[in-house]
Motif scaffolding. Sequence first.
Motif: not given
Length: 172
Positions: A10-21, A43-50, A68-76
Amino acid sequence: MTRKEKASAHLTAALERDAADILRYLERRLGTDDAADALSEVMMAAWRRAEAVPANAEQARMWLFGVARNVVANSERGERRRSNLAERLRGTLAAAQTGGRPADAGIEVRDAIARLSPDQAELVRLIHWEGFTVAAAGAILGIPASTARTRYQRARADLKEALSTGHGSRQN
């Protein structure tokens, strides 16, 4: 198929579908240079919580954007910490600089040290500029303390000679 295998598929399908966006989302917030690294973090965070990925495709998409929003917040936050640290270091360095000392103060000594063999020069720098003992400087250089003492005595004698004969002074 096990629950873990279903979650993985399920995660693989979601990532394939939404990674570009998600990548475009990250590019708009972090810039092109950092977006690819951020996507890999997503992707790594998603796989840890697949197993936490919602089953519904739209909810899975929203969940991935939340990651992704959490990754952006961590980066900032990381960028703010780096910026604050750099500012504190600039302040510390500015406070540590001496006031009216001319730019060429000590140039004769630096020139004399530069004319020593590379090993002797580094030994002198470690001892006098970095504050190490002769034995500690020798350990850093990978030589026995007795060898370091001998080299240091020779370096001191060479420096004394260079500075007393004028070889270390600048020519105008």
